[in-house]
Structure formats: structure tokens, C-alpha cells
Design a protein around this motif. Structure first.
Motif, PDB file in Angstrom:
ATOM      1  N   LYS A   5     -20.612 -28.915 -21.777  1.00 27.70           N
ATOM      2  CA  LYS A   5     -20.276 -27.518 -21.516  1.00 27.70           C
ATOM      3  C   LYS A   5     -21.317 -26.610 -22.144  1.00 27.70           C
ATOM      4  N   ALA A   6     -21.901 -25.735 -21.331  1.00 27.62           N
ATOM      5  CA  ALA A   6     -22.937 -24.825 -21.815  1.00 27.62           C
ATOM      6  C   ALA A   6     -22.306 -23.663 -22.587  1.00 27.62           C
ATOM      7  N   TYR A   7     -23.002 -23.246 -23.647  1.00 28.46           N
ATOM      8  CA  TYR A   7     -22.535 -22.124 -24.451  1.00 28.46           C
ATOM      9  C   TYR A   7     -23.669 -21.128 -24.662  1.00 28.46           C
ATOM     10  N   ASN A   8     -23.288 -19.854 -24.706  1.00 26.52           N
ATOM     11  CA  ASN A   8     -24.224 -18.793 -25.055  1.00 26.52           C
ATOM     12  C   ASN A   8     -23.411 -17.610 -25.562  1.00 26.52           C
ATOM     13  N   VAL A   9     -24.057 -16.461 -25.710  1.00 26.45           N
ATOM     14  CA  VAL A   9     -23.375 -15.300 -26.269  1.00 26.45           C
ATOM     15  C   VAL A   9     -22.173 -14.883 -25.421  1.00 26.45           C
ATOM     16  N   ASP A  23     -15.353 -19.127 -26.766  1.00 27.85           N
ATOM     17  CA  ASP A  23     -14.929 -20.429 -26.235  1.00 27.85           C
ATOM     18  C   ASP A  23     -15.353 -21.552 -27.171  1.00 27.85           C
ATOM     19  N   LEU A  24     -16.547 -21.412 -27.739  1.00 28.94           N
ATOM     20  CA  LEU A  24     -17.054 -22.438 -28.648  1.00 28.94           C
ATOM     21  C   LEU A  24     -16.108 -22.619 -29.834  1.00 28.94           C
ATOM     22  N   ILE A  25     -15.669 -21.500 -30.412  1.00 31.31           N
ATOM     23  CA  ILE A  25     -14.742 -21.579 -31.551  1.00 31.31           C
ATOM     24  C   ILE A  25     -13.406 -22.159 -31.093  1.00 31.31           C
ATOM     25  N   GLY A  26     -12.934 -21.710 -29.932  1.00 32.31           N
ATOM     26  CA  GLY A  26     -11.648 -22.198 -29.430  1.00 32.31           C
ATOM     27  C   GLY A  26     -11.692 -23.666 -29.056  1.00 32.31           C
ATOM     28  N   ASP A  27     -12.772 -24.076 -28.396  1.00 33.15           N
ATOM     29  CA  ASP A  27     -12.879 -25.482 -27.996  1.00 33.15           C
ATOM     30  C   ASP A  27     -12.922 -26.397 -29.219  1.00 33.15           C
ATOM     31  N   SER A  28     -13.579 -25.937 -30.273  1.00 36.94           N
ATOM     32  CA  SER A  28     -13.693 -26.780 -31.467  1.00 36.94           C
ATOM     33  C   SER A  28     -12.340 -27.004 -32.136  1.00 36.94           C
ATOM     34  N   THR A  80     -25.546 -18.060 -35.202  1.00 35.88           N
ATOM     35  CA  THR A  80     -25.911 -16.692 -34.863  1.00 35.88           C
ATOM     36  C   THR A  80     -26.396 -16.695 -33.426  1.00 35.88           C
ATOM     37  N   VAL A  81     -26.824 -15.550 -32.937  1.00 36.69           N
ATOM     38  CA  VAL A  81     -27.304 -15.427 -31.558  1.00 36.69           C
ATOM     39  C   VAL A  81     -28.705 -14.832 -31.593  1.00 36.69           C
TER      40      VAL A  81
END
Length: 622
Positions: free
Chosen positions: A552-556, A561-566, A516-517
Motif C-alpha cells: 500500500k502506497a503512502y504519502n502526505v 491511514d499509515l497511523i491507522g493501518d499500523s 516527517t514529510v
């Protein structure tokens, strides 16, 4: 259409509008010229010459909606400075009726209409238009021409032939299922490509992508397949995708048998380099009679892309059955600017999505358990929608606010309707008849040029099959009774059993994320959901703030990108998380493991009887 946000699936059909010819033109076709060689302010000039008009006033339209996406697009709002000229070059009176239509006075003297057309990919939010139905103008590099987003039509003239004249840079080539009628040199740097079609429907039904030459082709039985790829960074080429596409389409042709007589098919693959930053941000495909436009993120690795393309393109290809081959009057005589919607989305998109999964187990592309897992996931996602809503009522009113958010369920419960109907047909026929057999009968009865009456389809199917099938439709499709999935699973020897189930790295299912965010826009592991084996093996806990992964930093702002990178991770890869736990920053290192969770899983029962075994085999393999 099939829309995908990385691992999430969401699918469109382009059909023409057959209207009475009240404004008959001369023998010449309606000539549309698109100038790709002289882009100005990221816009191209479009000219439409209708020939001789017989009435004093006429209305020019650019489509409001693309059938199959079931949402309003308003492509006309991307047209600027629309003008009409007489044969002496004088301007005629043009009155904008709304965003998508213009009334022209003095039309008997009309020579041509001109306008500048913008694209959608670099508009904030893409104007709410799905990327696969959108347009791209990238001077000297790429032009994605979903032609409904560029070429308009005149009322009463949709059945007239069109000639498309496209002026393009010499080093860009067209990928399309259309035959290139002729090409002419304009000057040392530009060419004019000429395409001819029979009516406006064929304009919208034949997308064209211009890019540097990167094509692959192969033949499956008597069908020629073209794969045309645009990869902005050059990361991929058409040859990277050819083996998977050839394997997939070969399996589809084997599954379909003689019902498919398509002699050529084009796959136009656009890879987005910077999703959401002036480039396509949502992913999936839009189908046409002999082609599909596919938009995917370039950042995915080849394995993940090929897996996604197998699911996505197979869905689009199966649309040759429906609605391209079997459809109602509402689809066949579709009005691009004032449409009536059919009640049979369960057929057009649901059955198509079901076949896109069934053929893979039928042709041994996936295991039986993989197929069961997909079915279970669709059940889980469908439960997020009103399970008592009449599917026909929802479909008929899908453009209305009350129903439009249920569209995604077409690919979930719609496919499950197909599954349950298939099992019931095979049960009643002792394994002799399934849903594909029914579709072949309907194709013979109707076909692409003969639409059915929307209200009569269920009765026709009942006559072709059994009275019990009429009861099935009345109860589970037009009615409000939820489908008792366990009853259908029992017929084929399946059951829900406690055990480990595969999940995504950050999604337990498409509707249940592990993350979640928070108020600061940071990504946080949820603490109200048991974590998967992936997080447990790394020692992560609910409440951990994820600052970065592998540096690689992730945020809202880049959560997608987080889903795609995984999607590019492989089991056994080293992985490093930087997290904040209890106010302290720390680094967690380990290896990627397959994410699993404990729960009910759809599996085969231990000791099925002969009847269950035979029906299961008929369902999955015949």
C-alpha cells in the motif's frame, strides 16, 4: 468529550439553557418534525411548531456552540431556506441576525418554522466540527442525529416540553436512550417515531442514530445498556463489541459503587468507511447523561477498536460524575449562542480522564506498569504546552484565540491534576480518602440539579477536606506553579529510571513522530531522533523515504491511514517496506516487533518503605 485520531486522544457535555419564560406557549409541546424519508440534495426538512406565541416578535436559534467541545460550531450555517408561516399558510417576515439566529415578526400569528438542514460529515473539513458532535445524512442507510445540529429553539421557550416526530424509512431503526413514545405508519414504506422530552436541554442531550437493526444489549446491576452499531461495509456487528463493553462497564460500576444510579445507557457507534472523503474524519466520543456517540474508523481491526473503545467510552461514562452530576452555573444555565465558560475544566474533563485510566488498574483491566506508562505519556505531552499557565484562567477563556489551542492539555495536565490531588488527599487522610470519595461528597452536596458557584468550589472542597488542599489549588490549578511530579511519585514509591519504554510504530509519543514529510509530499523517517527497535530490527535508517508498506502506497495525502493501518499490526506479522535510500528504491522485509525506545520510564522503586507501599495500594486499589 474524547477526540481521538487513531492512537491520539483528545472530549463534550451537552447541557441545557434555563431562561426566564417570557413567551409562554399554550399547553401543547413544541413539536419538531424531521423527515428522513424524503431526503433532497442530501438535506432533510425540519419543521418546528412552537404553539401559541404571546409576543409580536421572537427569535429562533440553532446552536452556535456545544458545551464541552469548547469551540464554535455554528450549526445554523447548515440551515437553508428558513421560513416562518402563519396559520393561513402565509409567510411571515424573517430576518437573519447572524448565522445562528433569525428574528420573526408577527409572531402572534406564527404557526411553524421550516428549513432544510444539511449534515456535516460530507462538508469539507466537516466545518471544523468534531465528528462525534456532527451529523450524517446518508439516504436509506444512516442518519446520525446529534439533535443540536438539526433542532432549533425559540428565545424564552427552552423550558417548554418538546415532542419529536421523526418520519423514517421502515427498514431503519432508532438507537437512543430515549423511550419511543409511539410509532405510526405513514405509508407502506415509512413510519413516524414519536419521542417526548421535558425541555430543549433533553432534545440536545439525547442523540438518535437510525440504521439497519444491529443492536446488542446487556444489564449491569440495575442498568440496561444498549449498543447500536453502524458499519457501512458490514465488517463489524454489535456482537463484536458487546463482550469488551460489558466487561468495561461492569468494572466501572464496581469502581463507582453507589454514586452511580443510571438506569439505562446507550452507546451509538458510527464506523467511518472513508475518513475525510465525504465521511467522518476525526474520532472519539461525545457524552450525554445516558448515552454517548462514538465515531471510529472502520478500517481498524477488532482488537484495536475494542482497546480504543474501552478508553473512549469509559471516559464518556465517567462524565456521569462531572459535569453531568457536578457542575457550575455556567454549565447548568448554558447559553448555546452566547456562553459563559466555567473555570473548572480540570474537573469536568481532567478528573474524568484520570478516572478513565485509574479504574482500569483498580479493576485489573491493565497492569500497574501500563498505568504508569499512561501517566508518563501525559506528562510528556503536557510539556508541549505552557506549564505555567493558570488552568482556571485557561478554562474560563478557552474560546479566546490566546487559549483555545490549549484545550488538548485538559486531557493531559488536567488528568495529572486529578492524579496529584488524589495522592495528596490519600496522604493527608492516611489512605482513608481519595478523589473518588471527594466526588461522592460533592455529588451529595450538589447533584445534577443544583449547580455550584464557579468562584466558590475551591473553598467548598477545602472545607470538605484539608487546608493543604486549598493550598494545592492555589498553587497548581489557579496558580502558575508547575506540578512537581517527582515529589508526588516519591510519596507512592515511584521514580523515573533509565530503560526501555514502549512507543508507537510511527509516534514516540502523540507529539513526537518518527516520520516527517518532504517537499514532494513523501513520508520520510526523521534523522534527528533515535529510531525505535521496530525500525532498527528492519534495518531502516533516518532519511529513508517510505513509498509503501505491504503493497500500500503512502504519502502526505493518506498519512493518517499509515497511523491507522499500523494499529492493526501484531508482533510477529510479516511486513514489507518499499523505500528509497540514497536515490535508490529497495525493498526491506522482516517481522513486526514491539517498538521500544531508550529513555526514562516511570517505574516502582526497588525497596519502598511501608508508608510508600500503603499509600500506593490506597491510591491504586482502594
Amino acid at each position: 468529550m474524547k477526540k481521538v485520531i487513531y492512537a491520539l486522544a483528545f472530549t463534550a457535555t451537552i447541557w441545557g439553557c434555563k431562561a426566564p419564560q417570557t413567551n409562554v406557549s399554550e399547553d401543547q409541546p413544541i413539536v419538531t418534525t424531521m423527515d428522513l424519508a424524503n431526503v433532497q440534495d442530501d438535506k432533510i426538512m425540519v419543521t418546528v411548531d412552537p404553539g401559541q406565541i404571546k409576543t409580536d416578535t421572537i427569535t429562533f436559534y440553532i446552536p452556535k456552540i456545544v458545551p464541552g467541545t469548547y469551540s464554535t460550531a455554528n450549526y445554523g450555517k447548515y440551515a437553508e431556506d428558513l421560513k416562518a408561516y402563519d396559520y393561513k399558510g402565509n409567510e411571515l417576515s424573517v430576518t437573519a441576525k447572524d448565522e445562528n439566529s433569525w428574528r420573526i415578526t408577527g409572531a402572534t400569528r406564527l404557526d411553524k418554522v421550516t428549513y432544510w438542514m444539511n449534515d456535516t460529515f460530507d462538508v469539507p473539513g466537516e466545518g471544523g466540527i468534531y465528528s462525534m458532535a456532527g451529523t450524517n445524512i446518508n439516504k436509506d442507510n444512516n442518519f446520525l442525529l446529534n439533535l443540536h445540529g438539526f433542532v432549533g429553539y425559540f428565545n424564552g421557550l427552552t423550558e417548554e416540553p418538546y415532542r419529536l416526530e421523526i418520519i423514517r424509512p421502515k427498514d431503519l431503526y432508532a438507537g437512543s436512550a430515549l423511550d419511543l413514545f409511539a410509532t405510526q405508519e405513514v405509508d407502506p414504506n415509512t413510519q413516524k417515531d414519536i419521542f417526548s422530552v421535558n425541555r430543549y436541554f433533553e432534545v440536545t442531550d439525547n442523540p438518535i442514530m437510525y440504521a439497519a437493526p444491529d443492536t446488542a444489549s446487556f444489564k449491569v446491576d440495575n442498568m440496561n445498556v444498549l449498543l447500536h452499531v453502524y458499519s457501512p461495509s458490514g465488517k463489524f456487528s454489535s456482537q463484536d463489541f458487546k463482550p469488551a463493553m460489558e466487561k468495561m462497564i461492569t468494572a466501572q460500576k464496581a469502581f463507582l459503587g453507589e454514586v452511580d444510579d443510571t438506569d439505562k445507557y446507550a452507546i451509538l457507534l458510527y464506523l467511518s468507511a472513508t475518513p475525510g472523503e465525504g465521511d467522518a474524519a476525526n474520532f472519539g466520543a461525545l457524552e450525554h447523561h445516558t448515552s454517548t456517540v462514538v465515531v471510529m474508523p472502520e478500517q481498524m481491526d477488532l482488537k484495536a477498536l475494542n482497546e480504543s473503545l474501552t478508553d473512549i467510552v469509559s471516559h464518556e461514562f465517567f462524565h456521569i460524575l462531572t459535569p453531568l452530576g457536578i457542575h457550575s452555573n455556567e454549565v447548568h444555565y448554558f447559553d448555546y449562542n452566547d456562553p459563559l465558560m466555567s473555570q473548572h475544566l480540570w474537573l469536568y474533563e481532567g478528573v474524568t480522564e484520570y478516572f478513565a485510566n485509574l479504574f482500569q488498574v483498580n479493576q485489573d483491566l491493565i497492569s500497574r506498569q501500563d498505568f504508569y506508562d499512561r501517566i508518563q505519556e501525559k506528562i510528556g505531552v503536557s510539556k508541549n504546552f505552557d506549564d505555567t499557565m493558570s488552568f482556571t484562567e485557561m478554562s474560563r477563556n478557552i474560546l479566546e484565540d490566546e487559549y483555545k489551542n490549549s484545550y488538548y492539555n485538559v486531557y493531559q495536565k488536567g488528568a495529572l491534576i486529578g492524579m496529584a490531588l488524589d495522592i495528596r488527599l490519600r496522604e493527608l487522610s492516611n489512605g482513608e480518602m481519595g478523589l473518588l470519595d471527594l466526588m461522592k461528597q460533592l455529588t451529595s452536596l450538589y447533584g445534577k440539579n443544583t449547580p455550584f458557584e464557579d468562584e466558590e468550589l475551591f473553598s467548598v472542597i477545602e472545607e470538605l477536606t484539608y487546608p493543604e488542599i486549598g493550598e494545592f489549588f492555589e498553587k497548581y490549578v489557579s496558580g502558575t506553579t508547575p506540578i512537581p511530579y517527582d515529589d508526588f511519585f516519591k510519596k507512592v514509591g515511584l521514580e523515573m529510571r533509565e530503560g526501555e519504554i514502549p512507543v508507537g510504530y510511527f509516534l514516540q509519543d502523540p507529539a513526537t513522530p518518527y516520520i516527517t514529510v518532504n517537499a514532494s509530499g513523501e513520508i520520510v523517517l526523521k534523522n534527528d531522533l533515535p529510531l525505535s527497535t521496530f525500525f532498527e530490527e528492519l534495518g531502516l535508517k533516518g532519511g529513508d523515504v517510505i513509498k509503501s508498506i505491504n503493497g500500500k502506497a503512502y504519502n502526505v495525502q493518506n498519512v493518517y491511514d499509515l497511523i491507522g493501518d499500523s494499529a492493526n499490526w501484531s508482533v510477529g506479522d510479516p511486513i514489507s517496506f518499499t523505500i528509497i535510500r540514497d536515490g535508490k528504491e529497495m525493498e526491506v522485509k522482516g517481522k513486526v516487533v514491539e517498538p521500544m525506545a531508550t529513555g526514562l520510564r516511570l517505574v516502582e522503586i526497588m525497596n519502598p518503605n511501608d508508608e510508600q507501599m500503603e499509600l500506593r495500594h490506597s491510591w491504586l486499589k482502594s
